[in-house]
Design a protein around this motif. Structure first.
Motif: not given
Ligand SMILES: [Zn+2]
Length: 416
Positions: A198-203
């Motif tokens: 998930f951290a690879a994507f923005d909110a």
């Protein structure tokens, strides 16, 4: 046609590159092709495309090319460098290979096709490259494919763990059930194993995830809650894992009962483990007869099995309300079965029921994940075991990543 012209055609070289010499070594079964360009040629800066005079040449490099008949063929050239006022001294792009590669594009294309079709050892033998070179080639193809794909978050995702090798080394896999691709492979099966995906994507990207199929596994649940907005409305504890938990309950009942029966000299349940675990639709013909005999006996295992099979019906409902009513009946039956492993399984599911019933809002099926699992099993078999977890990742992305693995041919290096 002279050999120089022949190789000019075979290599697909275009101006300014020409074949300067061709040497055939019969003893070593190889052809060495020297490639060069006229002195006055100008080349483009690889960063900005500005056309510049040659600054100098790097030492000669060698690329493996497609064989000429059975002769291994090597291309030799001194890569030119340009001095860009903006980017400094840079090596010009070469039209036949990617920067850093020891193979030409055409050889890489052949090797990738070979590696897609055969196991690594066999492909390496046919290509006459080493095992390490084959893995390196696959790794480059995967890196290239993933870079080209960019950062895309699927509408739906499926999360699962996968044991690799015989030890208890686990990986976390994220798949895109609609594209039937593996999107991510993380080390271990902890919260951070999934959080890193998930951290690879923005909110905003994470908010676009509509549904997540997963097991009732606290680490994954926590990772989803921490990173996906409204995760509680999106998580679906999938039927495959739920049926697996109930199947484990049946197996525990069988083990206890088998032990007790053996104590009385009764071997009714010997060798019956898998009969109780099959989905009846998939039971092999030869097992059916024996199963028909034992399932109607007065066995506790038979009752546990009947409970498991009845639960399948849950996912046939169309609405949450009717599914909920079915569940209440099933739960009553299971918890009054006097079969502790089945009671445990029923209570485990009950604790997670809201996200079992989200299925009726997001009917994610695990069919794709299961299909991918068997594809991965085939990849594991084909690789004849992995020397390390990195090899596992490379192979899975290579075969199941839905990536464009092929090198893009450089078309704009030609100037002058
Ligand atoms: Zn530049």
């Amino acid at each position: 046609m002279e050999s120089k012209e022949l190789y000019q055609c075979l290599l697909g070289l275009s101006s300014p590159w020409t074949v300067e010499s061709v040497e055939l070594d019969m003893a070593k079964q190889r052809v060495d092709v020297q490639v060069g360009h006229p002195a006055a040629t100008r080349f483009a800066c690889p960063d900005c495309g500005r056309e510049l005079a040659v600054y100098d040449h790097q030492a000669e490099r060698v690329w493996r090319h497609l064989d000429s008949c059975q002769f291994m063929t090597y291309l030799h050239a001194k890569p030119p460098r340009v001095e860009c006022p903006e980017h400094g001294v840079r090596q010009a792009r070469l039209p036949w290979a990617e920067a850093g590669s020891r193979f030409t594009h055409l050889f890489e294309v052949l090797a990738i096709e070979m590696l897609q079709a055969a196991n690594v050892k066999r492909a390496a033998a046919i290509l006459r490259i080493s095992w390490d070179q084959a893995w390196h080639l696959m790794e480059r193809a995967v890196l290239r494919g993933r870079a080209a794909k960019g950062s895309v978050v699927p509408r739906q995702i499926g999360v699962d763990e996968k044991a690799i090798s015989k030890g208890h080394h686990y990986m976390t896999l994220v798949c895109d059930p609609e594209a039937a691709t593996i999107e991510y492979i993380g080390e271990g099966r902890k919260e951070e194993s999934l959080a890193a995906y998930f951290a690879a994507f923005d909110a905003d990207q994470r908010a676009n995830i509509e549904a997540i199929s997963l097991d009732m596994w606290p680490a994954y649940i926590n990772a989803c809650r921490a990173h996906v907005p409204q995760a509680d409305e999106k998580m679906v504890f999938d039927r495959f894992h739920i049926m697996q938990h109930v199947g484990n309950g049946v197996d525990r009942v069988r083990k206890q009962e088998h032990k007790a029966l053996l104590g009385q000299g009764d071997d009714t349940l010997t060798g019956s483990k898998y009969l109780w675990l099959y989905n009846p639709a998939n039971m092999p013909e030869k097992a059916r007869e024996r199963f028909a005999q034992i399932k109607h006996g007065h066995l506790k295992t038979g009752r546990a099995w009947a409970l498991k099979e009845a639960l399948r019906e849950l996912w046939d409902y169309q609405s949450t309300g009717w599914a909920r009513r079915f569940w209440d009946r099933w739960y009553f039956w299971a918890t009054h079965s006097r079969l502790p492993p089945m009671i445990d399984a029923a209570k485990l599911i009950a604790r997670h029921l809201p996200n079992v019933l989200t299925y009726f809002k997001h009917p994610i099926t695990n069919a794709v994940a299961e299909g991918l699992n068997s594809k991965i099993a085939a990849v594991q078999k084909r690789a004849c075991g992995f020397r390390n977890p990195d090899n596992f990742k490379i192979a899975v992305y290579f075969h199941c990543g839905g990536l464009n693995l092929f090198p893009a041919r450089v078309t704009h290096s030609k100037v002058g």
